[in-house]
Design a protein around this motif. Structure first.
Motif, PDB file in Angstrom:
ATOM      1  N   ASP A   1      55.872  13.062  22.438  1.00  0.00           N
ATOM      2  CA  ASP A   1      55.987  12.452  22.814  1.00  0.00           C
ATOM      3  C   ASP A   1      55.494  13.503  24.226  1.00  0.00           C
ATOM      4  OD1 ASP A   1      58.126  11.094  21.028  1.00  0.00           O
ATOM      5  OD2 ASP A   1      59.087  12.352  21.558  1.00  0.00           O
TER       6      ASP A   1
ATOM      7  N   GLU B   1      51.700   7.042  23.785  1.00  0.00           N
ATOM      8  CA  GLU B   1      50.665   6.794  22.510  1.00  0.00           C
ATOM      9  C   GLU B   1      49.820   8.056  22.064  1.00  0.00           C
ATOM     10  OE1 GLU B   1      49.102   2.035  22.182  1.00  0.00           O
ATOM     11  OE2 GLU B   1      50.044   1.963  24.268  1.00  0.00           O
TER      12      GLU B   1
ATOM     13  N   LYS C   1      42.899   7.349  19.866  1.00  0.00           N
ATOM     14  CA  LYS C   1      41.437   6.216  20.079  1.00  0.00           C
ATOM     15  C   LYS C   1      42.013   4.685  20.481  1.00  0.00           C
ATOM     16  CE  LYS C   1      39.819   9.355  16.218  1.00  0.00           C
ATOM     17  NZ  LYS C   1      39.027   9.030  15.156  1.00  0.00           N
TER      18      LYS C   1
ATOM     19  N   ASP D   1      51.867  13.315  17.240  1.00  0.00           N
ATOM     20  CA  ASP D   1      52.526  12.923  18.559  1.00  0.00           C
ATOM     21  C   ASP D   1      54.295  13.715  18.861  1.00  0.00           C
ATOM     22  OD1 ASP D   1      53.962  10.926  20.460  1.00  0.00           O
ATOM     23  OD2 ASP D   1      54.810  10.132  18.620  1.00  0.00           O
TER      24      ASP D   1
ATOM     25  N   THR E   1      48.418  11.325  21.447  1.00  0.00           N
ATOM     26  CA  THR E   1      48.745  12.272  20.587  1.00  0.00           C
ATOM     27  C   THR E   1      48.429  13.615  20.710  1.00  0.00           C
ATOM     28  OG1 THR E   1      47.762  12.164  18.511  1.00  0.00           O
ATOM     29  CG2 THR E   1      49.493  10.857  19.008  1.00  0.00           C
TER      30      THR E   1
ATOM     31  N   GLN F   1      45.456  12.559  23.022  1.00  0.00           N
ATOM     32  CA  GLN F   1      44.061  11.899  23.199  1.00  0.00           C
ATOM     33  C   GLN F   1      44.434   9.993  22.294  1.00  0.00           C
ATOM     34  OE1 GLN F   1      41.346  13.427  21.392  1.00  0.00           O
ATOM     35  NE2 GLN F   1      42.257  13.790  19.508  1.00  0.00           N
TER      36      GLN F   1
END
Lengths: 338, 492
Positions: free
Chosen positions: A158, A149, A138, A156, A151, A136
């Protein structure tokens, strides 16, 4: 403030209404009213006691199918998802791509097909074991984002390294609010292919299409005593949802009563996605648990629910605001009685 | 048999005069107390069927009055509190038996040291059911059975995800409870029974970055402890609401201890000390690097750093897993027998053994710096692992698997501390395969089976030593789980 249904995956509506054969446009339930010797229709008798018991026979019928468009993108790339041009959401409501989108999510399903996902979302029957990745982001006012972008709850991983052909079914959603699975404004499947070159996906109003059928006109209506603030609503006997699937009492987290001064059940069928927006007044109450509600708990903009009268159309829904498909599991008409 | 019936959120109180020659029941109003039924003397057992110790107790002393009240929690409607006293008698010990019928089956302890009124919290009940209960007490060497009562539990909050037990082999599967968390939808601490029913839950009021990662029953058996995963990118702030929550079993008391840098896992020691993983960021050549440490928080609030990875390892550059920190510690076990901690590192695919008293690194299991080599070659017995269970002579690991595997599994390795070798002796992969990127847990059960928690996939499998699946639980969409602990009872 009235809200649209908080769909997860629904729907640019292609309405194929069933039960529209009647052109009477009258309140449902009048066919069961009795006529006095002078020919005037009299309201039905109210049930004994102050408990209004809902049954499966009182429930509306709903069926729907979902078509989520697939977009082929270059595998092992870092595709850009762009919703800047999206001015209309799933329900056909105008939206602001910068101001209305709070979160984007990319979900990777395994051991399941796109068609099975569409069906499972419609019927709220998907299991978490079908999900291998939930990522997701924000959006914070942005109208586009790269896959890299996203995570896993801030972790994160990748995710773009997994974006390759044959690894699961990828679903992109953009949502109002940040509760996973709730408030989806639009969705699309992603298909990573080694031979593809596309690196950008532009969401449009056609990215997801819902074809549904709803029948309100056949409802006879539940006799409802007027001005009974101490009445209790009891849905403990329900076994089936409007779509025929099993009714799970624990799914119900909100009760809503809506009043329409000038709209008939036929009118509401045609604008089913907007039944809350179209109401002259709405009263709601949260349901933490259980299968009963004291109606005194219902409140609206003008105060507590006052009971119904014989004017216009009264709608009662039991809602699941956290279900993947929040089409109400139960919806009926309330019929003034004496 | 006369019964008392109590419903959710109400309190029922009755007094029972046992064999007191027609004395009237004494129903006492206690606020919202609503007695709906009163046990009549004629309904009560006249003889508990025990032998009396004349020296300790007169024969008719056991006929003293039981006064019993029961209240179903208005916060967690599957939990009830029984409050009682026994007039005219000094109670040696007591318990409350409860269950779906008058054979009961579950037992709640009663601490009688403080004197009456005594209290027992009944936990482990399913929602929406009738439960029988009775007090059993010993006074003056005589065991007395109280009257049977009935209470009704309430419903589960609709916002919790659905649960389904998809497969169960009662002959092979071990019943019990799973203490775990729902990560995000909504973030919550929950307890499930082996039939997939929620028997306990707590949904905290936290910001939407809070993901519930670990819940444990407190060592005193009175609370559930839980907190958030609190994963962060390097340099970014941690979740503002990261705290250790201590929730009483009936849900009415919640203590919150802010631990903003704590993450992933904690464990409570027998003396009530909380040990937890905490970020330990340091600057290396101008770069902020998240290391990890083990910190203890004593009951009196004293804070002690036990160990930091900076004392044992040199930072040599990015770990190859950007965004996950250098070490990315993710799991913590306390082994009382050797007074040691075991902390898992995902980035290193390693488990570190740490001497609690000295803070010295005892051993590294797995990864590039492993003290052990595989008898089959190499030093990678698992990849990016999360949960593990330290066994006698081995280790059981939830092996998430790397990108090259795309499949998670349970694996057991025998560990030879003399030859410094490891050898795989058992493994399990579900069908169809599941790839769990974050979380995952594992536990060897008393019957020799293994509970494997495919956290993010919302699936729990119980597997026998031959690898046969004997029980499977699946969560509905949104039901990603955190770490888990199987318990035979919620009281021990």
């Amino acid at each position: 403030m009235n809200r649209p249904w908080p769909w997860l995956i629904p729907a640019l509506a292609i309405l194929s209404l069933a039960g529209c054969g009647s052109d009477a446009g009258s309140d449902a339930g009048t066919d069961t009213n009795t006529a006095d010797p002078g020919g005037e229709m009299l309201p039905p008798d109210c049930p004994q006691g102050t408990t209004v018991v809902l049954t499966d026979d009182d429930n509306y019928t709903f069926s729907g199918s979902m078509d989520i468009r697939s977009y082929t993108l270059a595998a092992l790339g870092d595709p850009l998802f762009d919703w800047s041009g999206l001015k209309v959401d799933l329900q056909g409501h105008a939206m602001n791509p910068a101001g209305d989108v709070d979160q984007a999510a990319v979900i990777v399903f395994t051991n399941i097909t796109e068609e099975e996902i569409e069906a499972g979302l419609s019927t709220n029957t998907l299991e978490q074991s079908h999900v291998t990745l939930f990522t997701q982001l924000k959006t914070a006012g942005a109208t586009s984002a790269h896959l890299s972008e996203f995570t896993v709850f801030g972790n994160d991983i990748d995710v773009e390294q997994y974006f390759e052909e044959g690894y699961g079914v990828w679903l992109l959603t953009i949502t109002r609010g940040t509760v996973p699975g709730v408030g989806t404004l639009m969705a699309a499947f992603l298909r990573p292919e080694a031979t593809a070159s596309a690196i950008t996906l532009e969401l449009t109003k056609d990215s997801t299409v819902l074809d549904f059928t709803v029948d309100l006109e056949s409802l006879e209506g539940v006799p409802f005593p007027p001005s009974t603030p101490d009445a209790i609503l009891d849905w403990s006997g329900l076994t089936a949802k409007g779509d025929g699937m099993e009714f799970v009492a624990g799914d119900v987290d909100e009760v809503m009563v809506a009043h329409y001064t000038d709209l008939t059940p036929t009118d509401l069928e045609k604008q089913f996605l907007d039944v809350e927006l179209l109401a002259d007044e709405v009263w709601t109450a949260d349901v933490a648990s259980g299968t009963t509600l004291e109606l005194i708990a219902l409140s609206g903009a003008t105060g507590p629910f006052p009971g119904i009268d014989d004017e216009g159309t009264w709608l009662l829904t039991l809602r699941c605001t956290t279900c993947a498909n929040p089409v109400p599991p139960f919806l009926t008409l309330l019929k003034y009685c004496q | 048999m006369g019964r008392i019936r109590a419903g959710t959120g109400t309190v029922f109180l009755w007094a029972l005069l046992v064999g007191c020659g027609g004395g009237s029941p004494q129903a006492t109003d206690a606020g919202d107390v609503v007695p709906t039924d009163v046990v009549q003397p004629d309904d009560t057992p006249t003889d508990p069927g025990i032998a009396f110790d004349d020296a300790a107790l007169e024969e008719d002393s056991w006929e003293a009055a039981f006064q019993v009240a029961v209240a179903v929690s208005e916060v967690i409607s599957t939990v009830a509190t029984v409050t009682w006293s026994l007039d005219g008698a000094s109670v040696d010990w007591a318990r409350v038996e409860f269950g779906p019928d008058t054979t009961y089956g579950m037992t709640a302890p009663v601490d009688v040291k403080g004197g009456p009124p005594y209290e027992a919290v009944l936990v482990g009940m399913k929602p929406g059911r009738d439960y029988h209960f009775r007090v059993v007490a010993q006074a003056g060497g005589v065991t007395l059975d109280g009257p049977d009562g009935v209470l009704t539990t309430g419903a589960v909050p609709g916002k919790l995800p659905g649960v389904k037990v998809a497969l169960a082999d009662p002959q092979q599967q071990i019943p019990g409870f799973i203490v775990t968390t729902v990560l995000a939808s909504p973030p919550s601490a929950v307890i499930l029974d082996h039939e997939g029913d929620y028997v306990w839950w707590y949904v905290p009021d936290v910001d939407d970055d809070f993901k519930a990662g670990r819940a444990r029953l407190s060592v005193d058996g009175r609370s559930i402890l839980f907190w958030g995963v609190n994963v962060r990118k390097v340099v970014e702030p941690a979740v503002s609401t990261q705290s250790l929550f201590r929730v009483s079993l009936d849900g009415t008391r919640v203590e919150q201890t802010p631990l903003p840098e704590g993450h992933h896992d904690f464990v409570e020691l027998p003396d009530g000390t909380i040990a937890f993983i905490e970020y330990d960021p340091r600057t290396v050549k101008g770069e902020t690097v998240d290391g990890d440490r083990v910190v203890e928080l004593a009951p009196d609030g004293t804070r002690t750093e036990v160990y930091t990875v900076w004392d044992s390892f040199d930072y040599t550059g990015p770990s190859g897993t950007p965004g996950r920190g250098w070490c990315h510690a993710n799991y913590l076990v306390y082994e009382a027998g050797e007074d040691a901690y075991y902390m898992g590192s995902r980035s290193w695919s390693a488990i570190l053994g740490i001497d609690r008293s000295s803070g010295n690194l005892l051993r590294v299991v797995g990864g590039h710096q492993s003290d052990y080599v595989l008898t089959s070659g190499g030093t990678t017995p698992f990849q990016e692992q999360h949960g593990f269970d330290v066994l006698d002579g081995g280790i059981l690991v939830f092996d998430n698997g790397g990108k090259d595997m795309l499949s998670s599994r349970a694996v057991e390795h025998a560990v030879d501390d003399v030859a410094m070798t490891m050898s795989e002796v058992w493994s399990y992969e579900p069908q169809p395969h599941l790839y769990v990127v974050t979380h995952g847990d594992i536990q060897r059960l008393p019957n020799g089976n293994t509970l494997v928690n495919f956290s993010n996939s919302g699936q729990l499998d119980e597997v026998d030593p031959s690898g046969n699946l004997v029980w499977r639980l699946n969560m509905s969409l949104g039901g990603a789980l955190g770490y888990s602990t199987w318990r035979e009872s919620l009281y021990e």
